[in-house]
Design a protein around this motif. Structure first.
Motif, PDB file in Angstrom:
ATOM      1  N   TYR B  60       0.872  -1.182   0.000  1.00 27.96           N
ATOM      2  CA  TYR B  60       0.000   0.000   0.000  1.00 27.96           C
ATOM      3  C   TYR B  60       0.899   1.219   0.000  1.00 27.96           C
ATOM      4  N   LEU B  61       0.319   2.348  -0.366  1.00 30.97           N
ATOM      5  CA  LEU B  61       1.117   3.568  -0.492  1.00 30.97           C
ATOM      6  C   LEU B  61       1.059   4.357   0.813  1.00 30.97           C
ATOM      7  N   PRO B  62       2.176   4.992   1.174  1.00 29.93           N
ATOM      8  CA  PRO B  62       2.210   5.715   2.445  1.00 29.93           C
ATOM      9  C   PRO B  62       1.083   6.734   2.598  1.00 29.93           C
ATOM     10  N   THR B  68      -8.654   2.683   4.370  1.00 25.94           N
ATOM     11  CA  THR B  68      -8.550   1.692   3.289  1.00 25.94           C
ATOM     12  C   THR B  68      -7.384   0.742   3.537  1.00 25.94           C
ATOM     13  N   VAL B  69      -6.346   1.185   4.253  1.00 26.83           N
ATOM     14  CA  VAL B  69      -5.242   0.262   4.578  1.00 26.83           C
ATOM     15  C   VAL B  69      -5.760  -0.853   5.476  1.00 26.83           C
ATOM     16  N   ALA B 103      -2.040   9.396  16.010  1.00 31.53           N
ATOM     17  CA  ALA B 103      -3.249   8.743  16.523  1.00 31.53           C
ATOM     18  C   ALA B 103      -4.344   8.760  15.468  1.00 31.53           C
ATOM     19  N   ALA B 104      -4.373   9.819  14.653  1.00 28.66           N
ATOM     20  CA  ALA B 104      -5.413   9.912  13.623  1.00 28.66           C
ATOM     21  C   ALA B 104      -5.254   8.792  12.593  1.00 28.66           C
ATOM     22  N   TRP B 105      -4.001   8.416  12.312  1.00 27.81           N
ATOM     23  CA  TRP B 105      -3.791   7.312  11.367  1.00 27.81           C
ATOM     24  C   TRP B 105      -4.350   6.022  11.962  1.00 27.81           C
ATOM     25  N   ALA B 136       5.889   0.575   8.148  1.00 25.63           N
ATOM     26  CA  ALA B 136       4.908  -0.230   8.882  1.00 25.63           C
ATOM     27  C   ALA B 136       4.779  -1.608   8.238  1.00 25.63           C
ATOM     28  N   CYS B 137       4.623  -2.615   9.087  1.00 30.11           N
ATOM     29  CA  CYS B 137       4.475  -3.994   8.626  1.00 30.11           C
ATOM     30  C   CYS B 137       3.262  -4.578   9.345  1.00 30.11           C
TER      31      CYS B 137
END
Lengths: 331, 331
Positions: B60-62, B68-69, B103-105, B136-137
């Protein structure tokens, strides 16, 4: 004639999986060649499931031997099964590894997994292998089983219960300090501490033996004081931890003898993977008999008490102390 | 009096877990406060288990929206259940995220998971949250169920069987090209292609409906040609893929009309998450009826044939072509 059929050769990760991970696959894995694994649940058992991830440079050191990385990944998850009194069944694993990871590293990693699969009686069901432009990120989901109603839980300790711990405390944190050069190599003459950091011992036999006896249990992974706090919160009671009673390995005891300030740090250092559990005082002889039967040392290190969830830590002189931190934090 | 009891406050990851992930937990998760989850297997069912990982910047794109992630992480795993004809049950998830992740992410990520949990009927059983000094993984292990013997498998296609695919092919690869600026924004007027890259549609209802009808099935995730090769190898037979029959969305069809060289690239691009399956020619009407009943388009795109495992690709003029590559490779 026309051109030949399009290539159906497999990309390199399939060769990697076939070479290193397929030999780890067992019943239900469908030879890792379907979209998912297929498992008939063992009759008359409940499933116990946990997932722990390890990141290179965070949970293990980049120059740790790859076989111990594989074994540690499996063992930290097995330790969660031990804490629930469960028996191992199978696991799934995702490996995100940098492009260019040497085949020898993967070979060692898989060999370590193979060795511990045999030792602990479980196998691979499935997983995923992907590339990561950063440190390796290894994730394992473990499945175990228990008879219905037999799982050990964190809630259930009662005021007056003894607080027990298996094995020794602090070796893992000291081993990391040795490997990172924060302690001189002389502090770890036989490599015992480094070995304990790299290769925790999941207390599976003890966990199974404690079914119906331990009133509460968990595994100590993020620091004894912090993890004891979890047992207190889960059970709605307080606990007193007696550092003078802490079971120490000979090298850990030598360090504490030379510098007593190590003692509270051992109780908050993490990477122990020992079982922490509550049992009624009347059951002390039964606990000790199970310890002998399973070949796993256990030590009473405190007591649960009435009160709001909190951990009172007593130092070697019996006075209260306040460790700088309760345990490990990622963020 | 002495000093106060040692702090039993929790480190920040516990607040993070309680805030974002605890609301996703369901039956068996034990409120994410034990060492593992505890699950009574659904009686009379077999378990279907798969694990897929997603790495930031790879899968996925940063700057993809975090909801959606989360949804894509769940959906790529749900797609594996669909390929086996399984119904969703629960999942475990490990998230390795950089320190300082807003936190919003996390809020968006968890909100996406919550939305799709409701949509697809499953919940979190457990997992692990750790810090990673890199991208991130995210790793997810999914559990589903099937009646014993009912799972769809990759092996089983017979010579003469029709080759079917659900939905449309190539949108995900084109969406990625748009998002990476390799195609002009005008190529994706309504954002359909980008949406298909970010949010695949697991074909769960179709997978269940195909039990007992499809002779072989899998999901297309790494490129249609490469994945068809898997069905051929599993079944020990060959296949012919007719690119002229490939189901295309309107924006994909417009691109192919403008530049026919797109067509073979769509068949090898990956990120489709459609079902690819074999069915007897006599069952064509039954397949079409199930398609209508489940509201899932299906298209016959080729045929299985006697022969060594290989995929023959026919271009729009009916002549054989050889795509530059069969599909996606990580290494």
């Amino acid at each position: 004639m026309g051109p030949p059929p399009a290539p159906t050769g497999l990309p390199p990760e399939f060769a990697l999986i076939a070479r290193h991970f397929l030999p780890l696959a067992g019943e239900g894995a469908l030879a890792l060649s379907d979209d998912a694994a297929l498992l008939a649940p063992p009759p008359g058992r409940h499933l116990v499931l946990a997932a722990d991830a390890m990141v290179e440079g965070v949970h293990y050191l980049p120059d740790d031997p790859p076989d111990t990385v594989g074994r540690k990944l499996l063992r930290v998850n097995l330790s969660d099964l031990a804490a629930m009194g469960a028996e191992p069944l199978a696991y799934l694993m995702t490996t995100a590894i940098p492009r260019g990871t040497p085949a020898a590293w993967l070979e060692g990693f898989a060999a370590g997994l193979a060795e511990d699969q045999r030792r602990f009686g479980l196998h691979v069901l499935g997983g995923d292998t992907v590339a990561i432009p950063g440190p390796a990120c290894l994730s394992l989901t473990i499945l175990g089983t228990v008879p219905p109603g037999a799982a050990l839980r964190r809630a259930g300790a009662r005021p007056g219960d003894d607080l027990w711990v298996s094995g020794t405390i602090g070796d893992g944190a000291l081993g990391l300090a040795v490997l990172q050069g924060r302690l001189p190599p002389g502090a770890d003459p036989g490599g015992h501490l480094a070995g304990r950091y790299r290769l925790p011992e999941p207390r599976l036999a003890l966990g199974v033996a404690l079914r119906g006896l331990a009133r509460a249990a968990m595994d100590v992974s993020d620091g004894l004081v912090q993890d004891l706090g979890h047992l207190c919160r889960a059970g709605g009671l307080a606990a007193t931890l007696d550092l003078a009673a802490l079971p120490l390995s000979p090298p850990a005891a030598a360090l504490v003898a030379a510098d007593p300030s190590w003692l509270p740090r051992l109780a908050t250092g993490g990477d122990d993977y020992e079982l922490l559990f509550a049992a009624a005082p009347d059951d002390r002889a039964r606990v000790e008999a199970l310890s002998r039967a399973t070949g796993t040392a256990v030590t009473p290190i405190g007591r649960f008490t009435e009160g709001a969830p909190a951990v009172t830590v007593l130092g070697r002189d019996g006075g209260r102390i306040t460790p700088a931190q309760g345990g490990w934090s990622h963020f």
